[in-house]
Structures are given as structure tokens and as C-alpha cells.
Design an enzyme around this catalytic site. Structure first.
Site, PDB file in Angstrom:
ATOM      1  N   LYS A 283       0.784  -1.233   0.000  1.00 24.04           N
ATOM      2  CA  LYS A 283       0.000   0.000   0.000  1.00 24.04           C
ATOM      3  C   LYS A 283       0.819   1.288   0.000  1.00 24.04           C
ATOM      4  O   LYS A 283       0.358   2.327  -0.486  1.00 24.04           O
ATOM      5  CB  LYS A 283      -0.941   0.012   1.204  1.00 24.04           C
ATOM      6  CG  LYS A 283      -2.153  -0.890   1.070  1.00 24.04           C
ATOM      7  CD  LYS A 283      -3.274  -0.194   0.330  1.00 24.04           C
ATOM      8  CE  LYS A 283      -4.565  -0.977   0.389  1.00 24.04           C
ATOM      9  NZ  LYS A 283      -5.732  -0.184   0.051  1.00 24.04           N
TER      10      LYS A 283
ATOM     11  N   ASP B 248      -7.792   0.008   6.756  1.00 28.01           N
ATOM     12  CA  ASP B 248      -7.956  -1.286   7.416  1.00 28.01           C
ATOM     13  C   ASP B 248      -6.613  -1.777   7.938  1.00 28.01           C
ATOM     14  O   ASP B 248      -6.534  -2.861   8.501  1.00 28.01           O
ATOM     15  CB  ASP B 248      -8.549  -2.308   6.443  1.00 28.01           C
ATOM     16  CG  ASP B 248     -10.025  -2.047   6.169  1.00 28.01           C
ATOM     17  OD1 ASP B 248     -10.780  -1.914   7.135  1.00 28.01           O
ATOM     18  OD2 ASP B 248     -10.407  -1.971   4.987  1.00 28.01           O
TER      19      ASP B 248
END
Length: 399
Positions: free
Chosen positions: A77, A120
């Protein structure tokens, strides 16, 4: 071998038109990769060939892009978050992204800034990492039920981390409201009306991993994959990567399947209907990184145009993928893949063990000539749960 049936709903994309997006092209991906290459410690993550597993499953090649080895962050990410922050600051201070360095940018920032996001786990960790590199502040909000290990990983990077009592999508709205009130910069990987520039940069940043994979396949003598399995939360990674691959190979030359947990299958439902469908509720899937109920409109446009199929599956499919990657046959290399990372390979494994294996192979157009690319987007970002699944047999495939 045993035979067992795991729930996988496979929907054909009736709205496929093969149209590429100029926002998510090879050119844009290579600009992002040029930026990433200048970060200390950059190296392409491995593209692992699982040759014995491919022979067992009845396909020619299975290739796994192992993102657990990305900058020591155990997930992909940061590629999006760091690139978006750099683009944002270059725009603010009139700097050239092609001449970027963290040192140059850090010295150019006149006032300390705060970057805020909802995560998350892995996206927030990337934002916290980039903020730390730049000497800035980060405030990270997480939805209820977030694993303490993922919270601690963000805290160790010097960011503030707050777990809410809301689901992911409601936490995004809360983050936006709070940031607006406090004058913070939001770096979010989903888009909405009036907020598209930063999500576009994030998706372009994700395509670095695809550009690496294409280069690595060419070095292996592989002209192109026949199949790619991409997992989706809001659809930012899936959209950015598929947009790039469609530009390189042509969407009509690639069988692309978008995979989601059945408890958060907003892209699957959107794919069936042909327009955005949101999913609500707690979305209590083990695939924490995919527990998102509202598609990113930028990613959705690409997926609607270029995806071949949409798949909604039960959590046991991801758990099966984690076990297979962690315990491959013969001399195949072991890949430590987390819940959200393993679901693409899990689909292949679930097909192999299914009583209707041949019918599913036919539906997915898989055969002895297939070259399948999957992306293991994270490693064991929640070690306790990883061991509960892989060691203790949590979420079993057969009961």
C-alpha cells in the site's frame, strides 16, 4: 486428494467494452515507478513461479507477486500513499515530481502538515511511513474490529491511530469531516464528487507493482499472462493494476477476474448490475483489507470496462490460499500471504478441490496453456490470526 466445495459466485461482466483509461496507462505507471526507484531501499518485489503447483492445478504457469517484501512494510500500500503525498506536496511547493527526493521535499515544507486517512491497516501504515520520512504528522483512523497488531504497526511509525466504533465507509466519512474541521490533508484511496485527484495518484502509484511484474515476466520469457486474479476492496488496486495491464496487453487479450469476500462484495454486485452498488453493515470478513462496501468510482469505471469476471467468495477461500502458499508442493518457494493477499490463489486452489472442477475450469477459461498472475498484496500483517489460520486450521476448507 479430498474434494470439497467452497462458495464462489462467478459473474460474467456483461458490460465489458475493453476501453482503456489514459489515467492508468503504462506511461503513468512508469512515472510513478521512477519516483519509487529514488526511495532508499527500493527494489522490485519477487515474482515467484509456482511451477509444481501449476502442474498440480492443471495450468501452465502460476506467478505470485509477493508484496510482503515491499520496503519492510509487509504490504504494497505504501506505493500509492507515498506517491500521492509526494505529488500533493510537489504541487503545493511547485516542485517537479521527476526531480523528487524526500530530503529536497522535507527542506521545502514551510509549515508542518498533518495527513489523515482511513485504513484497514496497510494503507494507513504507508501514509504513516511517508509522513515520518518527511517529518510530518499523520492521523490514521481505523474501523471497529481492527487488529491490535495493525494498530501497533502504525503507532511505531510515529502516527496517531484511532480505532472507531464504525465500519470502514462510515469511518471514511468521519475522517473527511474531522480533517475539514482541523485543516488536515486527506490522503484516501477512494474517490467521490470533488475528491478525485489524490485517489488517482494513489492508483497510479499502485501500478508500480504491475510494471515490475511485466518486466519480470519478460525476463522469464513470458510474453504475457493469460489470466490475472485481482482482489478488491474499494477497487483502487484492482483498477490501477488492471488499467495498466489493459494498456500493455489489451483488455481483450487478458482474462481478468476481480475477487472479493462475500461479506463485502460491492464490486461483484456492481458488476452484476452494471452500476455502482454499495454494501452496508459490519462486513466482518477475515479479509480486513477488502472489508469495504462502497466502490471507488475511478476504479469501478476501469473494472466495468475491462474486467472479464467478478467473483464473490467465502472467507475459507482466502484461508485455503494462505495455507497453500505457505505450504506449497515440491520445490516451489513458500510465500507468507495474509488474508487479503491470498484470496486470488485461494480461488485457484478452491477450483482444484471442487467436485465440479472441470466445469469451473471451463468457466474461468483455465487449461494447460494458462499463465496465471496473482498478487499477494500483504504478508502476515496480523501474525496471531495468520497462525490461527495456517497452524490451527481456523476457517477450514472441509468440515
Amino acid at each position: 486428494m479430498s474434494a470439497f466445495s467452497l462458495k464462489m459466485d462467478i459473474a460474467e461482466n456483461r458490460f465489458f467494452n475493453g476501453e482503456n483509461s489514459p489515467l492508468f496507462s503504462r506511461q503513468q505507471a512508469q512515472q510513478a515507478r521512477h519516483f519509487h526507484q529514488k526511495i532508499a531501499g527500493y527494489q522490485p518485489t519477487p515474482l515467484v513461479a509456482m511451477n509444481e503447483l501449476a502442474a498440480l492445478f492443471g495450468v501452465h504457469k502460476i506467478l505470485v507477486k509477493d508484496e510482503s517484501q515491499r520496503f519492510g512494510l509487509n504490504a504494497f500500500k505504501m506505493l500509492g500513499g507515498a506517491y500521492a503525498i509526494a505529488r500533493l506536496l510537489c504541487e503545493k511547493y511547485q516542485l517537479d515530481i521527476n526531480e523528487f527526493s524526500f530530503e529536497t521535499l522535507k527542506s521545502s515544507i514551510k509549515e508542518k502538515m498533518t495527513f489523515a486517512t482511513t485504513t484497514d491497516g496497510n494503507h494507513g501504515r504507508g501514509i504513516a511511513w511517508a509522513a515520518q520520512k518527511l517529518g510530518q504528522n499523520a492521523v490514521i483512523y481505523m474501523p471497529k474490529g481492527s487488529a491490535q497488531e495493525r494498530v501497533d504497526a502504525i503507532l511505531r511509525l510515529g502516527a496517531e491511530c484511532i480505532v472507531t466504533d464504525m465500519n470502514y465507509d462510515d469511518t471514511v466519512r468521519f475522517t473527511m469531516q474531522t480533517a475539514q474541521e482541523k485543516g488536515w490533508e486527506v490522503v484516501q484511496d477512494t474517490a467521490w464528487e470533488g475528491y478525485t485527484k489524490i485517489p488517482t495518484w494513489i492508483m497510479q502509484g499502485y501500478a508500480t507493482l504491475a510494471d515490475e511484474a511485466v518486466e519480470q515476466m519478460a525476463a522469464m520469457g513470458i510474453a504475457r499472462p493469460t489470466h490475472v486474479f485481482l482482489q478488491a476492496g474499494v477497487g483502487a488496486m484492482a483498477g490501477g493494476v488492471l488499467g495498466y495491464l489493459a494498456d500493455v496487453y489489451g483488455a481483450r487479450n487478458l482474462h481478468s477476474a476481480i475477487v472479493e469476500p462475500e461479506l463485502a462484495d460491492c464490486i461483484y454486485r456492481s458488476g452484476v448490475k452494471g452500476k455502482i452498488v454499495n454494501v452496508g453493515g459490519s462486513m466482518a470478513t477475515i479479509m480486513a483489507g477488502l472489508a469495504c462496501g462502497e466502490p471507488n468510482p475511478l476504479g469501478w469505471d476501469i473494472l466495468r470496462n475491462c474486467a472479464t469476471q467478478f467473483i464473490s467468495c467465502q472467507d475459507a477461500v482466502a484461508a485455503l490460499g494462505m495455507r497453500v502458499l505457505g505450504n506449497p508442493p515440491g520445490n516451489d518457494p513458500r510465500v507468507i500471504s495474509g488474508e487479503s493477499g491470498a484470496v486470488g490463489l485461494g480461488v485457484l486452489a478452491a477450483v482444484y478441490f471442487h467436485p465440479q472442477r472441470e466445469a469451473l475450469m471451463h468457466k474461468l477459461k483455465l487449461d494447460g496453456h494458462s499463465v496465471v498472475l496473482t498478487i499477494s498484496t500483504e504478508g502476515d500483517t496480523d501474525i496471531q490470526h495468520y497462525r490461527e489460520v495456517v497452524w490451527e486450521g481456523k476457517h477450514p476448507a472441509a468440515r
